[in-house]
Motif scaffolding. Structure first.
Motif, short mmCIF file in Angstrom:
data_model
loop_
_atom_site.label_atom_id
_atom_site.label_comp_id
_atom_site.label_asym_id
_atom_site.label_seq_id
_atom_site.Cartn_x
_atom_site.Cartn_y
_atom_site.Cartn_z
N MET A 141 18.78 6.73 4.97
CA MET A 141 17.57 5.93 4.98
C MET A 141 16.61 6.54 3.96
O MET A 141 16.34 7.72 3.98
N ASN A 142 16.12 5.70 3.08
CA ASN A 142 15.20 6.24 2.08
C ASN A 142 13.79 6.39 2.65
O ASN A 142 13.49 5.94 3.74
N ARG A 143 12.95 7.04 1.90
CA ARG A 143 11.59 7.36 2.35
C ARG A 143 10.78 6.10 2.69
O ARG A 143 10.08 6.05 3.69
N GLU A 144 10.91 5.07 1.83
CA GLU A 144 10.13 3.85 2.04
C GLU A 144 10.55 3.14 3.32
O GLU A 144 9.70 2.71 4.11
N SER A 145 11.85 3.02 3.58
CA SER A 145 12.28 2.33 4.79
C SER A 145 11.97 3.17 6.02
O SER A 145 11.70 2.63 7.09
N ASN A 146 11.98 4.50 5.88
CA ASN A 146 11.62 5.37 6.99
C ASN A 146 10.14 5.17 7.34
O ASN A 146 9.79 5.08 8.52
N THR A 147 9.29 5.05 6.33
CA THR A 147 7.87 4.82 6.55
C THR A 147 7.64 3.45 7.19
O THR A 147 6.84 3.33 8.11
N SER A 148 8.38 2.44 6.73
CA SER A 148 8.26 1.11 7.32
C SER A 148 8.69 1.12 8.77
O SER A 148 8.06 0.48 9.62
N HIS A 149 9.76 1.83 9.05
CA HIS A 149 10.25 1.94 10.43
C HIS A 149 9.21 2.64 11.30
O HIS A 149 8.95 2.19 12.42
N GLU A 150 8.63 3.71 10.80
CA GLU A 150 7.61 4.44 11.57
C GLU A 150 6.40 3.55 11.84
O GLU A 150 5.85 3.56 12.94
N LYS A 151 5.99 2.77 10.83
CA LYS A 151 4.84 1.88 11.01
C LYS A 151 5.18 0.80 12.04
O LYS A 151 4.35 0.48 12.91
N ALA A 152 6.38 0.24 11.96
CA ALA A 152 6.79 -0.79 12.92
C ALA A 152 6.80 -0.23 14.34
O ALA A 152 6.36 -0.89 15.28
N MET A 153 7.29 0.98 14.49
CA MET A 153 7.31 1.62 15.81
C MET A 153 5.89 1.86 16.31
O MET A 153 5.60 1.68 17.49
N ARG A 154 5.01 2.27 15.42
CA ARG A 154 3.61 2.51 15.79
C ARG A 154 2.96 1.21 16.27
O ARG A 154 2.28 1.18 17.30
N ILE A 155 3.17 0.13 15.51
CA ILE A 155 2.59 -1.16 15.88
C ILE A 155 3.17 -1.63 17.21
O ILE A 155 2.45 -2.15 18.07
N ALA A 156 4.47 -1.44 17.41
CA ALA A 156 5.10 -1.83 18.68
C ALA A 156 4.46 -1.08 19.84
O ALA A 156 4.19 -1.67 20.89
N CYS A 157 4.22 0.21 19.66
CA CYS A 157 3.57 1.00 20.72
C CYS A 157 2.14 0.52 20.97
O CYS A 157 1.70 0.45 22.13
N LEU A 158 1.43 0.18 19.91
CA LEU A 158 0.07 -0.32 20.07
C LEU A 158 0.05 -1.65 20.81
O LEU A 158 -0.79 -1.88 21.68
N ILE A 159 0.99 -2.54 20.46
CA ILE A 159 1.05 -3.83 21.14
C ILE A 159 1.40 -3.64 22.61
O ILE A 159 0.80 -4.27 23.48
N ALA A 160 2.34 -2.75 22.89
CA ALA A 160 2.69 -2.47 24.29
C ALA A 160 1.48 -1.93 25.04
O ALA A 160 1.19 -2.34 26.17
N GLY A 161 0.74 -1.04 24.40
CA GLY A 161 -0.48 -0.49 25.01
C GLY A 161 -1.53 -1.57 25.22
O GLY A 161 -2.25 -1.57 26.22
N PHE A 162 -1.64 -2.48 24.27
CA PHE A 162 -2.59 -3.58 24.39
C PHE A 162 -2.24 -4.44 25.60
O PHE A 162 -3.12 -4.79 26.40
N ILE A 163 -0.95 -4.77 25.75
CA ILE A 163 -0.52 -5.59 26.87
C ILE A 163 -0.79 -4.88 28.20
O ILE A 163 -1.24 -5.49 29.16
N GLN A 164 -0.56 -3.57 28.22
CA GLN A 164 -0.76 -2.78 29.44
C GLN A 164 -2.22 -2.35 29.63
O GLN A 164 -2.56 -1.71 30.62
N GLN A 165 -3.04 -2.68 28.65
CA GLN A 165 -4.47 -2.32 28.65
C GLN A 165 -4.67 -0.81 28.74
O GLN A 165 -5.51 -0.32 29.50
N THR A 166 -3.90 -0.07 27.92
CA THR A 166 -4.00 1.39 27.93
C THR A 166 -4.37 1.98 26.57
O THR A 166 -4.40 3.20 26.44
N ILE A 167 -4.66 1.12 25.58
CA ILE A 167 -5.00 1.69 24.27
C ILE A 167 -6.48 2.05 24.19
O ILE A 167 -7.32 1.46 24.87
N THR A 168 -6.76 3.01 23.35
CA THR A 168 -8.13 3.47 23.16
C THR A 168 -8.84 2.50 22.20
O THR A 168 -8.19 1.72 21.50
N PRO A 169 -10.17 2.57 22.14
CA PRO A 169 -10.89 1.74 21.17
C PRO A 169 -10.42 1.99 19.72
O PRO A 169 -10.30 1.04 18.94
N LYS A 170 -10.12 3.23 19.39
CA LYS A 170 -9.64 3.55 18.04
C LYS A 170 -8.28 2.89 17.78
O LYS A 170 -8.04 2.35 16.70
#
Length: 87
Positions: free
Chosen positions: A1-30
């Motif tokens: 996996m090259n650096r760019e696709s690794n970064t894209s994967h990490e960003k996708a995982m981050r967004i997925a976690c944020l959306i899950a937190g949003f649904i569960q109402q557990t994310i911080t204001p930041k």
């Protein structure tokens, strides 16, 4: 996996976690600001966010997962029974 696709994967995982937190109402204001920023980057991001957080879609997805698991279990049991009959 090259650096760019690794970064894209990490960003996708981050967004997925944020959306899950949003649904569960557990994310911080930041984190909420981070999610808003991502959603505002493109119409596609906004559409995806709306689809993933829509209560009707969530309910349908959960029902579909339950059905899929039941179908898979039924298929496995039938396969085991078919195997036993042949011996």
């Amino acid at each position: 996996m090259n650096r760019e696709s690794n970064t894209s994967h990490e960003k996708a995982m981050r967004i997925a976690c944020l959306i899950a937190g949003f649904i569960q109402q557990t994310i911080t204001p930041k984190e909420h600001d981070e999610l808003d920023e991502w959603a505002g980057e493109s119409d596609d991001n906004m559409l995806l966010f709306e689809q993933l957080t829509n209560e009707v879609n969530i309910g349908q997805g959960l029902a579909q997962m339950k059905t899929a698991n039941e179908k898979e279990a039924y298929r496995k049991i039938r396969a085991m029974l078919a195997f036993k009959k042949k011996t």
